[in-house]
Design an enzyme around this catalytic site. Structure first.
Site, PDB file in Angstrom:
ATOM      1  N   ASP A  18      29.316  42.196  95.979  1.00  0.00           N
ATOM      2  CA  ASP A  18      27.871  42.181  96.577  1.00  0.00           C
ATOM      3  C   ASP A  18      27.406  43.693  96.189  1.00  0.00           C
ATOM      4  O   ASP A  18      28.024  44.242  95.245  1.00  0.00           O
ATOM      5  CB  ASP A  18      28.232  41.930  98.104  1.00  0.00           C
ATOM      6  N   LYS A  34      32.600  38.622 105.459  1.00  0.00           N
ATOM      7  CA  LYS A  34      32.057  39.584 104.499  1.00  0.00           C
ATOM      8  C   LYS A  34      32.784  40.750 104.981  1.00  0.00           C
ATOM      9  O   LYS A  34      33.465  40.901 106.081  1.00  0.00           O
ATOM     10  CB  LYS A  34      30.458  39.628 105.346  1.00  0.00           C
TER      11      LYS A  34
HETATM   12  P1  NDP Z   1      23.725  45.329  93.183  1.00  0.00           P
HETATM   13  O1  NDP Z   1      24.385  46.546  93.457  1.00  0.00           O
HETATM   14  O2  NDP Z   1      24.140  44.900  91.689  1.00  0.00           O
HETATM   15  O3  NDP Z   1      22.311  45.939  92.703  1.00  0.00           O
HETATM   16  C1  NDP Z   1      21.451  46.273  94.167  1.00  0.00           C
HETATM   17  C2  NDP Z   1      20.061  46.426  93.397  1.00  0.00           C
HETATM   18  O4  NDP Z   1      19.294  46.587  94.748  1.00  0.00           O
HETATM   19  C3  NDP Z   1      19.990  47.854  92.884  1.00  0.00           C
HETATM   20  O5  NDP Z   1      18.869  47.921  91.956  1.00  0.00           O
HETATM   21  C4  NDP Z   1      19.739  48.723  93.949  1.00  0.00           C
HETATM   22  O6  NDP Z   1      19.244  50.063  93.773  1.00  0.00           O
HETATM   23  C5  NDP Z   1      18.890  48.024  94.942  1.00  0.00           C
HETATM   24  N1  NDP Z   1      19.310  48.409  96.433  1.00  0.00           N
HETATM   25  C6  NDP Z   1      20.232  48.560  97.134  1.00  0.00           C
HETATM   26  N2  NDP Z   1      20.220  49.113  98.260  1.00  0.00           N
HETATM   27  C7  NDP Z   1      18.896  49.350  98.210  1.00  0.00           C
HETATM   28  C8  NDP Z   1      18.290  49.864  99.358  1.00  0.00           C
HETATM   29  N3  NDP Z   1      18.785  50.137 100.447  1.00  0.00           N
HETATM   30  N4  NDP Z   1      16.898  50.201  99.020  1.00  0.00           N
HETATM   31  C9  NDP Z   1      16.356  49.834  97.948  1.00  0.00           C
HETATM   32  N5  NDP Z   1      17.004  49.132  96.844  1.00  0.00           N
HETATM   33  C10 NDP Z   1      18.331  48.893  97.057  1.00  0.00           C
HETATM   34  O7  NDP Z   1      23.690  44.258  94.067  1.00  0.00           O
HETATM   35  P2  NDP Z   1      23.452  42.756  93.771  1.00  0.00           P
HETATM   36  O8  NDP Z   1      22.356  42.483  92.938  1.00  0.00           O
HETATM   37  O9  NDP Z   1      24.727  42.059  93.839  1.00  0.00           O
HETATM   38  O10 NDP Z   1      23.098  42.493  95.284  1.00  0.00           O
HETATM   39  C11 NDP Z   1      21.685  42.428  95.763  1.00  0.00           C
HETATM   40  C12 NDP Z   1      21.451  41.403  96.820  1.00  0.00           C
HETATM   41  O11 NDP Z   1      21.595  40.442  96.687  1.00  0.00           O
HETATM   42  C13 NDP Z   1      21.980  42.030  98.206  1.00  0.00           C
HETATM   43  O12 NDP Z   1      20.926  41.864  99.371  1.00  0.00           O
HETATM   44  C14 NDP Z   1      23.056  41.138  98.285  1.00  0.00           C
HETATM   45  O13 NDP Z   1      23.584  40.904  99.522  1.00  0.00           O
HETATM   46  C15 NDP Z   1      22.478  39.872  97.772  1.00  0.00           C
HETATM   47  N6  NDP Z   1      23.386  38.716  97.284  1.00  0.00           N
HETATM   48  C16 NDP Z   1      24.169  39.048  95.951  1.00  0.00           C
HETATM   49  C17 NDP Z   1      25.380  38.156  95.657  1.00  0.00           C
HETATM   50  C18 NDP Z   1      26.085  38.253  94.671  1.00  0.00           C
HETATM   51  O14 NDP Z   1      26.576  37.488  94.019  1.00  0.00           O
HETATM   52  N7  NDP Z   1      26.123  39.634  94.005  1.00  0.00           N
HETATM   53  C19 NDP Z   1      24.998  36.790  96.010  1.00  0.00           C
HETATM   54  C20 NDP Z   1      23.931  36.492  97.420  1.00  0.00           C
HETATM   55  C21 NDP Z   1      23.291  37.479  97.604  1.00  0.00           C
HETATM   56  P3  NDP Z   1      20.016  51.205  93.519  1.00  0.00           P
HETATM   57  O15 NDP Z   1      20.871  51.014  92.071  1.00  0.00           O
HETATM   58  O16 NDP Z   1      19.093  52.420  93.477  1.00  0.00           O
HETATM   59  O17 NDP Z   1      21.169  51.660  94.628  1.00  0.00           O
HETATM   60  O1  2IT Z   2      26.141  37.154  99.739  1.00  0.00           O
HETATM   61  C1  2IT Z   2      26.637  36.449  99.125  1.00  0.00           C
HETATM   62  O2  2IT Z   2      26.605  35.337  99.031  1.00  0.00           O
HETATM   63  C2  2IT Z   2      27.629  37.029  97.932  1.00  0.00           C
HETATM   64  N1  2IT Z   2      27.509  38.236  98.107  1.00  0.00           N
HETATM   65  C3  2IT Z   2      28.539  36.287  97.157  1.00  0.00           C
HETATM   66  C4  2IT Z   2      29.829  35.876  97.942  1.00  0.00           C
HETATM   67  C5  2IT Z   2      30.882  35.382  97.256  1.00  0.00           C
HETATM   68  O3  2IT Z   2      32.152  34.999  97.795  1.00  0.00           O
HETATM   69  O4  2IT Z   2      30.774  34.905  96.030  1.00  0.00           O
END
Ligand code: NDP
Ligand code: 2IT
Length: 446
Positions: free
Chosen positions: A166, A126
C-alpha cells in the site's frame, strides 16, 4: 440523517473514540446498508453490521531497529484482522508517518467489502507502521522490515493472513519482508503478494490497481454510450496506482494532464505520454525524487502545495490518499465539466464531495469498487502460488479485466435507482455486504 443510522453511528463512535477515518468509512456503508438490512431482517437479528464493525483481532506491537548512525529507533506496528468470513485475512501494509489505529481500521473495514466484490475468496485485513521510508537508505528500510516481520510472522501465513503493499510499501519492502519470513519459518510460501516475478509474484500485480481503476472508468462510461478515448484526465499521486492508471488511460486513447505528490502537482497540457511516464517511473521508483523535477525537465507548470482538482478535465482519478477531494474541490471539478470520478485511492473523497457527485448525478466509482483490481490480482497471485505455476501477462490481464466488469455489474444490480441513475456507493456497499453477511449467518455467532 436517518435516525437509525444516527443511532448506529453513536454506538460505533462510543466504542471507537477518536477514530475519525474509521467513523467516516462506517458511516458511508451504514447509510447504504441500514435501509437494506431493515428489508432483510435476518441480517438485523444476527447483528451482522455490528459484528462487521468490530475487528476479529487487532495486533499492535513494538518495532525497534537501528539506523545507519547506530541510533535505536522505535516504531509502532499494526495488523488489523477484520473479517475471515469468506477467506483468509487479506490486505495491504502501509508505511507512512500518519498511520494510526483509526486509519488502518477504516482501510481494513473497506477491504472486507472490496475483497468480497472481487468474486474471489478473501477476507479483509490491513496493517502497517508509522515508519516513514522517505529519506531512509535501503539498509535502514531492510532493518526496519526485518524487525517488523519478526513480530508479524507469528500472526500471518499463506492460509491465515496474507499482507501486500500500500502507500510506502512496494516491491523493495515486500522483498525484505518476504526474505525475513522465509528465514524465520524455513518455508517458501505465498505469505505475501506483490512478490517479484522471479520468486512467486504474479505478472500484472504492479499494474493491477491502476489498470483496474481505468477499466472500471471505461465500464462506467459505457453506461452512457461513451469511452475513455479522447478524454482529458487528471490524476493525483505519482506512485504505484497513479503510474499505471496513467499508462492504461494512455492505452485507451485518453490524455493525462496532471500528476502530483505530497508537495504539489504538475500540469502538462500536452499530455503525459509513454516517454514522459517512463521518466516519472524512474524519478519516483528509482531515484525517489519529487514530481517538481518533471516541471523542470519538460518546462511545464508546477503548483506547490496544491492538488490538481482545479484543472479542467472530463475524468478525475484520485490515486494518492484519503480525503484529498473535499466538497469545494468536488464543486470545482463538476463546474469545470468533469463527469467521471473513479477512485484509485481508498476513500479519497470526503462525505461532502460524495454528496456533490451524487447531487449532480455524475459517474462516481468509489474506491472499494474502482480500485479492487489490485487485491483481485493479489488473489490471482495466491492461486498461482497454490498451483505452483505462472500465468502469462495476457492471461492475468484478461482475468483482471473480467473481474472489473463483474464488479461493475454487481454495482448495477444493487445500485440502479428508479430513474436509471447508477448509485455506485449503494451498489458496491450492498453488493460487497451480501456474500460476507450470508457467510456469517452460515457460520454461526463467531
Ligand atoms: P505509493 O506509496 O506508491 O504512492 C502514493 C502517492 O500518493 C505518492 O505520490 C505520494 O506522494 C502521494 N501521497 C501519499 N500520501 C499523501 C498525502 N498524505 N498527501 C498527499 N499525497 C500523498 O502508494 P500507492 O500508489 O500504492 O497508493 C495510493 C493510494 O491507492 C492509497 O490510497 C492506497 O491505499 C490505494 N490503493 C493502493 C493499492 C495498491 O495495490 N498499491 C490497491 C488499492 C488502493 P509522496 O511521494 O510525496 O509521499
Ligand atoms: O487497498 C488495497 O486494496 C491494497 N492496498 C491491496 C491489497 C492487497 O492485498 O493486494
Amino acid at each position: 440523517m436517518d435516525p437509525r443510522v444516527e443511532q448506529f453511528m453513536a454506538q460505533v463512535k462510543a466504542k471507537n473514540p477518536g477514530e475519525a477515518e474509521f467513523h467516516q468509512a462506517v458511516m458511508e456503508v451504514a447509510e447504504s446498508l441500514i435501509p437494506f438490512i431493515e428489508e432483510n431482517p435476518r441480517y438485523k437479528h444476527a447483528k451482522i453490521l455490528e459484528r462487521m464493525t468490530e475487528p476479529e483481532r487487532v495486533i499492535l506491537f513494538r518495532v525497534p531497529w537501528i539506523d545507519d548512525k547506530g541510533e535505536v529507533q522505535i516504531n509502532k506496528g499494526y495488523r488489523i484482522e477484520m473479517s475471515s468470513a469468506i477467506g483468509p485475512y487479506k490486505g495491504g501494509l502501509r508505511f507512512h508517518p500518519t498511520v494510526n489505529l483509526g486509519i488502518l481500521k477504516f482501510l481494513a473495514f473497506e477491504q472486507v467489502y472490496k475483497n468480497s466484490l472481487t468474486t474471489l475468496s478473501m477476507g479483509g485485513g490491513k496493517g502497517g507502521s508509522d515508519f516513514d521510508p522517505k529519506g531512509k537508505s535501503d539498509n535502514e528500510v531492510m532493518k526496519f522490515c526485518q524487525s517488523f516481520m519478526t513480530e508479524l510472522s507469528r500472526h500471518v501465513g499463506a492460509n491465515t493472513d496474507i499482507p501486500a503493499g500500500d502507500i510506502g510499501v512496494g516491491g523493495r519492502e515486500i522483498g525484505f519482508l518476504f526474505g525475513q519470513y522465509k528465514r524465520l519459518r524455513n518455508e517458501f510460501t505465498g505469505v505475501l503478494t506483490g512478490k517479484g516475478v522471479d520468486w512467486g509474484g504474479s505478472l500484472i500485480r504492479p499494474e493491477a490497481t491502476g489498470y483496474g481503476t481505468v477499466y472500471f472508468a471505461e465500464e462506467m462510461l459505457k453506461t452512457r454510450g461513451d469511452s475513455m478515448k479522447g478524454k482529458v484526465v487528471t490524476i493525483s499521486g505519482s506512485g504505484n496506482v497513479a503510474q499505471f492508471a496513467t499508462e492504461k488511460a494512455n492505452d485507451l486513447g485518453a490524455k493525462v494532464v496532471a500528476l502530483s505528490d505530497s508537495s504539489g502537482f504538475i500540469y502538462d497540457p500536452n499530455g503525459i505520454d509513454a516517454e514522459k511516464l517512463a521518466y516519472v517511473m524512474e524519478l519516483k521508483n528509482v531515484r525517489r525524487g519529487r514530481i517538481e523535477e518533471y516541471a523542470e525537465k519538460y518546462g511545464v507548470e508546477y503548483y506547490a502545495g496544491e492538488k490538481p482538482w482545479g484543472i479542467k478535465c472530463d475524468v478525475a482519478l484520485p490515486c494518492a490518499t484519503e480525503n484529498e477531494v473535499n466538497e469545494e474541490k468536488a464543486e470545482t471539478l463538476v463546474k469545470n465539466g468533469c463527469f467521471v470520478v473513479a477512485e484509485g485511492a481508498n476513500m479519497p473523497s470526503t462525505p461532502g464531495a460524495i454528496e456533490v457527485y451524487l447531487k449532480n448525478k455524475i459517474l462516481y466509482g468509489l474506491g472499494k469498487a474502482a480500485n479492487a483490481g489490485g487485491v483481485a490480482v493479489s488473489g490471482l497471485e495466491m492461486s498461482q502460488n497454490s498451483l505452483r505455476l505462472r500465468w502469462t501477462r495476457e492471461e492475468v490481464d484478461e482475468r483482471l479485466h473480467n473481474i472489473m466488469i463483474e464488479i461493475h455489474k454487481t454495482c448495477l444490480k444493487y445500485g440502479t435507482e428508479d430513474d436509471g441513475f447508477i448509485n455506485y456507493v449503494k451498489g458496491a456497499n450492498i453488493g460487497g455486504f451480501v456474500k460476507v453477511a450470508d457467510s456469517m449467518l452460515a457460520q454461526g455467532i463467531v
